[in-house]
Design an enzyme around this catalytic site. Structure first.
Site, PDB file in Angstrom:
ATOM      1  N   SER A  89      53.407 -30.599  -9.935  1.00  0.00           N
ATOM      2  CA  SER A  89      52.796 -31.413  -8.898  1.00  0.00           C
ATOM      3  C   SER A  89      53.506 -31.172  -7.561  1.00  0.00           C
ATOM      4  O   SER A  89      53.655 -30.022  -7.150  1.00  0.00           O
ATOM      5  CB  SER A  89      52.823 -32.879  -9.338  1.00  0.00           C
ATOM      6  OG  SER A  89      52.029 -33.684  -8.519  1.00  0.00           O
TER       7      SER A  89
ATOM      8  N   HIS B 229      48.383 -29.020  -9.336  1.00  0.00           N
ATOM      9  CA  HIS B 229      47.129 -29.743  -9.555  1.00  0.00           C
ATOM     10  C   HIS B 229      46.789 -30.521  -8.292  1.00  0.00           C
ATOM     11  O   HIS B 229      47.583 -30.586  -7.358  1.00  0.00           O
ATOM     12  CB  HIS B 229      47.193 -30.655 -10.783  1.00  0.00           C
ATOM     13  CG  HIS B 229      48.197 -31.759 -10.699  1.00  0.00           C
ATOM     14  ND1 HIS B 229      48.503 -32.562 -11.765  1.00  0.00           N
ATOM     15  CD2 HIS B 229      48.970 -32.230  -9.683  1.00  0.00           C
ATOM     16  CE1 HIS B 229      49.410 -33.459 -11.415  1.00  0.00           C
ATOM     17  NE2 HIS B 229      49.702 -33.275 -10.149  1.00  0.00           N
TER      18      HIS B 229
END
Length: 193
Positions: free
Chosen positions: A99, A124
């Site tokens: 992330s 993501h």
């Protein structure tokens, strides 16, 4: 569960001195991000970066990363400071950079972004939950879409991938081994062990 912080002893001309391990690493210009990226962690890392930049603006700073990611705004506080200060920033993924931790990894100085052989990287789209009035949810949705676009463009700029490829790949969790992260342009080197 709180894990105790190790202490190290060091002999100085004034006698023995005890340091927590993170303070000792800071003496060698090493910062460790080993937890979720929160405002508290971001404030600590930002302060360490500013301190090291003020003590020697010509000497590299190393950031070791093993983090699941976390808050986008806290992550941007760290990233913007990394880009603002003068020293080159070497980033090293030691386990997982997921992330926003992956954004920090790719945000290191080009040529100095590294991973250990068994490290993983995951990108993501930003996550978020909403509740409240419809107008508030619309405001939050617009904000998260703007953040997603900013993150995708930054990763694209730093990796050489197109923004469309980053958007497609990050639609869901996109995992990369160290070798795949190197091929993708997230890192420049895999460190030998």
């Amino acid at each position: 569960m709180n894990i105790p912080i190790p202490y190290v002893m060091e002999q100085t001309r004034y006698g023995e001195r005890s340091y927590d391990i993170y303070s000792r690493l800071l003496k060698d210009r090493i910062i460790f991000i080993g937890d979720e990226i929160t405002d508290t962690l971001a404030n600590s890392v930002t302060a360490q970066l500013l301190f090291l930049a003020s003590t020697d603006p010509e000497k590299d700073i190393s950031i070791y990363i093993n983090s699941p990611g976390g808050s986008v705004s806290a992550g941007f506080a760290i990233l913007d400071t990394m880009l603002y200060i003068k020293p080159d920033i070497q980033t090293i993924c030691t386990g997982m950079a997921a992330s926003f931790a992956a954004v920090l990894l790719v945000g290191g100085t080009k040529g100095k972004r590294c991973a250990l052989p068994h490290a993983e990287v995951m990108i993501h789209q930003p996550h978020g939950g909403m509740k409240g009035q419809a107008s508030d949810m619309d405001i939050y949705a617009q904000r998260i879409l703007k953040q997603r676009k900013e993150i995708n463009h930054f990763i694209a700029e730093r990796t050489g991938q197109t923004p469309d490829k980053i958007a497609t790949d990050s639609e869901r969790d996109y995992f990369m081994s160290a070798a795949e992260a190197k091929d993708y342009g997230v890192i420049d080197n895999i460190l030998p062990v």
